[in-house]
Write an enzyme that holds these catalytic residues in place. Structure first.
Site, short mmCIF file in Angstrom:
data_model
loop_
_atom_site.label_atom_id
_atom_site.label_comp_id
_atom_site.label_asym_id
_atom_site.label_seq_id
_atom_site.Cartn_x
_atom_site.Cartn_y
_atom_site.Cartn_z
N ASP A 11 0.94 -1.13 0.08
CA ASP A 11 -0.03 0.21 -0.04
C ASP A 11 0.97 1.23 0.16
O ASP A 11 1.48 1.64 0.95
CB ASP A 11 -0.93 0.07 1.14
CG ASP A 11 -2.03 1.27 1.30
OD1 ASP A 11 -2.04 1.80 0.25
OD2 ASP A 11 -2.13 1.49 2.50
N GLU A 71 -1.37 -1.52 -4.42
CA GLU A 71 -2.79 -0.69 -4.57
C GLU A 71 -2.42 0.33 -5.49
O GLU A 71 -1.55 1.10 -5.39
CB GLU A 71 -3.22 -0.32 -3.37
CG GLU A 71 -4.46 0.50 -3.33
CD GLU A 71 -4.84 1.02 -1.77
OE1 GLU A 71 -5.41 2.04 -1.51
OE2 GLU A 71 -4.99 -0.16 -0.89
N ASP A 144 -2.26 0.76 7.75
CA ASP A 144 -1.72 0.72 6.39
C ASP A 144 -0.98 -0.45 6.18
O ASP A 144 -1.14 -1.18 4.98
CB ASP A 144 -0.58 1.78 6.29
CG ASP A 144 -1.13 3.26 6.26
OD1 ASP A 144 -1.64 3.76 5.38
OD2 ASP A 144 -1.24 3.85 7.64
#
Length: 183
Positions: A11, A71, A144
């Site tokens: 991410d 992502e 996260d």
């Protein structure tokens, strides 16, 4: 054919980069680890990008992932934030591509849908579902890390499907698939 593989999920972010690793063996996944790279204490954006690259290379060298799931940036209203996020993603991708690791991008909604069945799920819902699916003890304070792990799990669930997102097997493949992005 290799019976096991490791998937690194990322991410990307310039404040916090979350990441998680899973192992897939006999079509079953197991949790390896998740963590985050804290970048908020660094003011220089270029230092942050360097640290993202170095940490991604370190993860690759330590865990030898067979694939990377990342992502994709979502479209926001703040152009500067989008630019910084895109750079962070690009640096993480470049690290993987430099080691010839196939990379697949997933939109946040697709990741949430794969994990929870709801493309609008909250970070907390995604984290709780991962905790249940992978028997994770305590969740991290910042989510996260679970977002990075979610990208890896999403990739596992989408392996073998034809429409999984943008996929790159190396720098040459990236350039061929994105002729307008490379000048």
């Amino acid at each position: 054919m290799k019976s096991e593989k490791i998937i690194l999920g990322i991410d990307p972010g310039t404040t916090i980069m979350g990441f998680g690793l899973i192992k897939v063996e006999n079509k079953k996944m197991s949790f390896i680890q998740m963590n985050e790279l804290q970048l908020s204490k660094y003011k220089d954006h270029y230092v942050k990008l360097k640290l993202i690259f170095e940490r991604t290379i370190e993860l690759i060298d330590n865990y030898h992932p067979d694939e990377i799931a990342i992502e994709a940036p979502f479209f926001g209203k703040n152009v500067q934030s989008m630019l910084k996020l895109g750079r962070a993603q690009g640096v993480a991708m470049a690290a993987g591509l430099s080691r010839q690791i196939p990379i697949t991008e997933y939109l946040p909604k697709k990741i949430k849908m794969a994990i929870t069945g709801n493309g609008s799920a909250s970070k907390e819902q995604v984290a709780k579902m991962l905790q249940s699916q992978l028997n994770i003890g305590k969740l991290p304070k910042n989510l996260d890390a679970t977002d990075g792990l979610a990208a890896a799990v999403c990739h596992f669930y989408n392996s073998g499907k034809t429409d999984i997102g943008k996929s790159y097997t190396g720098w040459d493949a990236f350039v061929k698939q994105n002729p307008n992005k490379i000048k």
